[in-house]
Scaffold this active site. Structure first.
Site, short mmCIF file in Angstrom:
data_model
loop_
_atom_site.label_atom_id
_atom_site.label_comp_id
_atom_site.label_asym_id
_atom_site.label_seq_id
_atom_site.Cartn_x
_atom_site.Cartn_y
_atom_site.Cartn_z
N ASP A 77 0.80 -1.23 0.00
CA ASP A 77 0.00 0.00 0.00
C ASP A 77 0.83 1.28 0.00
O ASP A 77 2.01 1.29 0.37
CB ASP A 77 -0.99 0.02 1.18
CG ASP A 77 -0.30 -0.17 2.53
OD1 ASP A 77 0.75 -0.84 2.58
OD2 ASP A 77 -0.82 0.35 3.53
N GLU A 135 -0.48 -2.22 5.08
CA GLU A 135 0.52 -2.16 6.15
C GLU A 135 0.51 -0.81 6.84
O GLU A 135 0.66 -0.73 8.06
CB GLU A 135 1.92 -2.46 5.59
CG GLU A 135 2.99 -2.69 6.66
CD GLU A 135 3.51 -1.42 7.33
OE1 GLU A 135 3.83 -1.46 8.53
OE2 GLU A 135 3.57 -0.38 6.67
N GLU A 136 0.35 0.24 6.05
CA GLU A 136 0.46 1.60 6.61
C GLU A 136 -0.60 1.87 7.67
O GLU A 136 -0.39 2.70 8.55
CB GLU A 136 0.35 2.65 5.50
CG GLU A 136 1.49 2.62 4.48
CD GLU A 136 2.83 3.05 5.05
OE1 GLU A 136 2.91 3.36 6.25
OE2 GLU A 136 3.82 3.04 4.28
N HIS A 359 7.92 8.49 4.19
CA HIS A 359 6.66 9.23 4.39
C HIS A 359 6.80 10.71 4.04
O HIS A 359 5.97 11.52 4.43
CB HIS A 359 6.09 9.06 5.82
CG HIS A 359 5.71 7.65 6.14
ND1 HIS A 359 4.73 7.31 7.06
CD2 HIS A 359 6.15 6.45 5.65
CE1 HIS A 359 4.62 5.99 7.12
NE2 HIS A 359 5.48 5.45 6.28
NI NI Z 1 6.98 0.98 5.02
#
Ligand code: NI
Length: 387
Positions: A77, A135-136, A359
């Site tokens: 993701d 996952e995020e 990020h």
């Molecule tokens: Ni990651």
């Protein structure tokens, strides 16, 4: 052909895959196009596969020789971040970007599958390719780790391209690597009154401020100072007007630590502090501790296997130390059930400007890291000493 040569012969395809996924990022549980791409690739390779948990995929490649079942996991993701990377493969989707490198992870695992299909006869045992959504938001691995398809996997490996490590280096280390990532939710209730007559009410804002301060004493006074813990209150909402005593405040926060016993104690410690502090102000406190992901703790023998794989491929001097991080990673749900190791693959190249943090809107990697990571995945599947 040795592993690295085999991967290098597919480098163009590997990077095409990465670029395509980077251009078409999808948020957690919405990875339909990524899933379709994965299925197309696996079907072309003739590897039996199935969709799981909505947008996930598990594929199983049986080798020509008997041996263990090895799981290799890639998360899929992207993040709700507006792309600011200036590259031909920049995200085409407004407000969504692969800012953590999960695009690389999918491309690497697909390319590893391609290499392994080509040398299937030499493969001892079975490889399960695990493509994990979400996952995020720390949800996908929990769902996938419960699947019956996870039964019988002897070892599991996951890796992350990592911009705190120079490209060409790897961190493969035993023990705690990433912290647990749990959430807390608090509701402080008081009693409304006119803002000019606070003595007629119970001020939920004053009580909430005291609770926020007292929660920090959990870290400084209730926990062994040699044990790292973070308690962060990230949101605070309450009140309706400047001249009204607020009757309710909502707080939420995150809790991080590495020690599983301590993690088991923290809900009680934090709830006691919050409830008694609110009571001291005449307010009440509703407290909810939501465990999200356990800490990532690398198992000893799997870590040794992964270290040897790096050493065999790239040389022992490429294994470097990276301090563990309070960041979370839901790969831990697999490690709760299966011995395994989580690996950081160096992706930083300062001279080329590939050093933005994960990020970040400009995040990108040195793409040599994809070749390195793919070779490592192949090596881990082939097992000890076999090319
Ligand atoms: Ni990651």
């Amino acid at each position: 052909m040795d592993t690295l040569t085999a991967v290098l012969s597919l480098e163009e395809h590997l990077l095409e895959l990465r670029h395509h996924i980077h251009q078409n990022p999808e948020l957690g549980w919405q990875e339909q196009e990524t899933q379709a791409l994965i299925l197309r690739e696996l079907e072309e390779l003739g590897i039996p596969c199935e969709t799981v948990c909505g947008t996930g995929v598990i594929a199983t490649l049986e080798g020509g020789q008997p041996g263990p079942v090895v799981g290799l996991r890639a998360d899929m993701d992207a993040l709700p971040i507006q792309e600011k990377l200036d590259a031909p493969y920049r995200s085409r989707k407004d407000g969504v970007k692969h800012a953590c490198g999960h695009d690389c992870h999918v491309a690497m695992l697909l390319t590893a599958a391609r290499v392994l299909t080509g040398c299937r006869d030499q493969l001892h045992g079975t490889v399960k390719f695990i493509f994990q959504p979400a996952e995020e938001i720390i949800e996908g691995a929990h769902a996938m780790a419960q699947l019956p398809q996870m039964e019988g996997i002897d070892r599991i490996f996951g890796l992350h391209v990592w911009n705190d490590l120079d490209v060409g280096t790897f961190s493969v280390e035993v023990g705690p690597r990433l912290a647990c990532a749990d959430n807390i939710y608090l509701t402080i209730r008081g009693k409304s009154a006119h803002g000019a007559q606070p003595h007629n009410g119970v001020d939920a804002i004053v009580a909430a401020c005291a609770v926020v301060e007292q929660l920090q004493t959990a870290v400084s006074r209730k926990v062994d100072p040699l044990e790292p813990v973070v308690v962060t209150i990230g949101t605070i909402h309450g009140g309706t007007a400047s001249n009204i005593i607020a009757d309710e405040v909502q707080l939420s926060g995150t809790v991080r630590c590495f020690n599983k016993d301590l993690r088991a104690d923290l809900p009680r410690i934090l709830e006691d502090l919050a409830v008694t502090t609110a009571q001291a102000h005449g307010a009440t406190c509703g407290f909810k501790y939501a465990p999200c992901a356990p800490p990532v703790i690398n198992e000893t023998s799997s870590t040794a296997i992964a270290q040897k794989a790096v050493t065999d491929l790239f040389g022992a001097d490429k294994l470097v130390h990276l301090e563990k991080t309070m960041g979370g990673e839901d790969f831990s749900w697999f490690l709760e059930k299966i011995p395994g190791c989580y690996i950081f693959v160096g992706a930083r190249n300062e001279a080329a400007g590939k050093c933005w943090p994960h990020h970040h809107a400009c995040f990108d990697v040195d793409e040599r890291s994809l070749v390195n990571g793919t070779a490592l995945l192949v090596k881990l599947a082939l097992g000890d000493g076999k090319e």
